[in-house]
Design an enzyme around this catalytic site. Sequence first.
Site, PDB file in Angstrom:
ATOM      1  N   LEU A 131      44.833  -8.755  26.721  1.00 25.24           N
ATOM      2  CA  LEU A 131      44.685  -7.366  26.290  1.00 25.24           C
ATOM      3  C   LEU A 131      43.220  -6.951  26.332  1.00 25.24           C
ATOM      4  O   LEU A 131      42.830  -6.066  27.081  1.00 25.24           O
ATOM      5  CB  LEU A 131      45.261  -7.202  24.884  1.00 25.24           C
ATOM      6  CG  LEU A 131      44.954  -5.886  24.162  1.00 25.24           C
ATOM      7  CD1 LEU A 131      45.600  -4.707  24.875  1.00 25.24           C
ATOM      8  CD2 LEU A 131      45.390  -5.952  22.697  1.00 25.24           C
ATOM      9  N   ASP A 132      42.415  -7.601  25.524  1.00 30.89           N
ATOM     10  CA  ASP A 132      40.971  -7.369  25.447  1.00 30.89           C
ATOM     11  C   ASP A 132      40.315  -8.723  25.229  1.00 30.89           C
ATOM     12  O   ASP A 132      40.298  -9.224  24.097  1.00 30.89           O
ATOM     13  CB  ASP A 132      40.662  -6.428  24.275  1.00 30.89           C
ATOM     14  CG  ASP A 132      39.165  -6.272  24.005  1.00 30.89           C
ATOM     15  OD1 ASP A 132      38.360  -6.718  24.829  1.00 30.89           O
ATOM     16  OD2 ASP A 132      38.822  -5.721  22.932  1.00 30.89           O
ATOM     17  N   PRO A 133      39.871  -9.372  26.323  1.00 26.55           N
ATOM     18  CA  PRO A 133      39.725  -8.839  27.681  1.00 26.55           C
ATOM     19  C   PRO A 133      41.011  -8.945  28.507  1.00 26.55           C
ATOM     20  O   PRO A 133      41.793  -9.859  28.334  1.00 26.55           O
ATOM     21  CB  PRO A 133      38.642  -9.744  28.272  1.00 26.55           C
ATOM     22  CG  PRO A 133      38.869 -11.072  27.585  1.00 26.55           C
ATOM     23  CD  PRO A 133      39.300 -10.726  26.179  1.00 26.55           C
ATOM     24  N   ASP A 136      41.869  -3.899  29.191  1.00 31.62           N
ATOM     25  CA  ASP A 136      40.683  -3.036  29.112  1.00 31.62           C
ATOM     26  C   ASP A 136      39.909  -3.022  30.422  1.00 31.62           C
ATOM     27  O   ASP A 136      39.423  -1.978  30.863  1.00 31.62           O
ATOM     28  CB  ASP A 136      39.786  -3.458  27.949  1.00 31.62           C
ATOM     29  CG  ASP A 136      39.334  -4.913  28.027  1.00 31.62           C
ATOM     30  OD1 ASP A 136      39.934  -5.707  28.779  1.00 31.62           O
ATOM     31  OD2 ASP A 136      38.364  -5.263  27.316  1.00 31.62           O
ATOM     32  N   CYS A 165      39.148  -1.462  21.303  1.00 31.37           N
ATOM     33  CA  CYS A 165      40.475  -2.057  21.149  1.00 31.37           C
ATOM     34  C   CYS A 165      40.602  -2.656  19.754  1.00 31.37           C
ATOM     35  O   CYS A 165      39.634  -3.211  19.218  1.00 31.37           O
ATOM     36  CB  CYS A 165      40.690  -3.155  22.190  1.00 31.37           C
ATOM     37  SG  CYS A 165      42.350  -3.883  22.156  1.00 31.37           S
TER      38      CYS A 165
END
Length: 385
Positions: A131-133, A136, A165
Site C-alpha cells: 500500500l505505502d510503499p 502510492d 497515507c
Amino acid sequence: MSTERAAASGTVHWIGAGLSTGSGLAALCDTADRIRLWHRTESRAADALGRLGLTGRAEPRAYTLPALAAELAPGDIVVSMLPAPEHAPLLAECVRRGAHFACSSYVSDAVLEQVPAAGKAGLVVLTEAGLDPGIDHLFAHALVARAREAIGDDTPASYTLTSYCGGVPAVPNDFTYRFSWAPAGVLNALRSPARYIEDGAATVAERPWEATRRHVVEGETFEVYPNRDSVPFVAQYGLPDAWTSRTFVRGTLRLEGWLRAWDGVFEELRAGDDDRIAALARELAAAYPTTDDDHDRVVLAVSLDVRAESGRTWAGGYLLDLVGDAEESAMARCVSRTLALGVRHILDGSLPPGLNRAAETAARSEQWLGELVREGVEFTLRVDR
C-alpha cells in the site's frame, strides 16, 4: 548483455500470516501451481489458512530459515511478510537457492547489497509492492505522466506533490487510533527525523509530529505529517528537470484531533529512553487494540499541482478510501492484493531480473492500477485542467 531471467517454477512460499496477509494469498492460490504458507508453527499456519478459507488450497509450514531453505527449489518465489530487518537474510538464502524474492517493504541498504548477485543469477527482487510503499508509487507515477503530457518536460514550471497515507479506525475513538500493527514500529517512526521539500527547500523535521498540519480530502479534515526521506522520490517519480518543487512530501495521515489526543505520547517520546518507549508501546497496544469488532479504514491521497511560467496549469489527484469488513481488514486487502499482483508478474515472466518496485514507469503504473481495480481495490482519479 542482459542477464537471462530465471524461469519461475510455479511454487510460492508466503512467509508470515499476520495482519497484512489477506485475500491476495487467495488470489495466488488461483494462479500459482503450489502455495506454502509459513508461520510460527504449522498449526498457526493451518489456522490462518482456515480463517482465509484456504484450507486444502495451500500447505501449512512451521517457519525457520533452515526449514524454508530445505524446501526451496530453483525458480520458486519467496514472499516475505516478515519485519523488514529479516528480509536481507531471507534474500541471501533466495540467491543461494536460485529463488525469486518479493516483499512490500522499502528497499534497505542490506537488501540493496544483494541485488547485483540476484540480478546476475536472473532473479527478480520485488520490493515496495504494498500500500505505502506500493499503491502510492503507482498513483504518483501516473499523475506525473499526465502532468508531463499536459505541461511538457522542457516547460519551466513549479509543482506541489503530496502523498499521505494512513490506517485509522473506521469508527473514531477518543485516541483517534487503534493499533493494528507493531506498536513499537508506530512510535519509533515518530522518533525518526523526516526530510521533505517545503517552500522550495529541503527541510528536516527532527520530530515529525511537530510538522503536523491540517489536510482536507473530499471535504473531510485530517492531520498529516512527513515521514522518512521524501527527497529521493523526486527522481524516482520522474519529475522533469525543468520543473522546480514548491512542496514535495510523502507522509502519514491521521484523523482530525490526533495531535491533541496524542499529546501525552509526544511528551514521552521527547523524554523517554528506548526501554521506556518499548514499555509505552505495550501499554498503548493494550489500551487501544484492534479487536474483531473493529473495522479499519485506509486513506491514501496523492495529489499533484503544476503551474508553468507560461500560465498553463495542471492538477490532479488519486484517492483510495476503503473500510475493512468482516472478511478482512482494508489494510490486508490493499497490501496483500498488490503484493500478489506483483508475484503474478514474476510468475508470468514480465518482471526483469534485479531490483523492481511496484512502479518503475508510468506505463507499468497504469497497467497495475487497471489490474488492481479488477482485483477489487477501488479508488478515484480527479483531474483539474
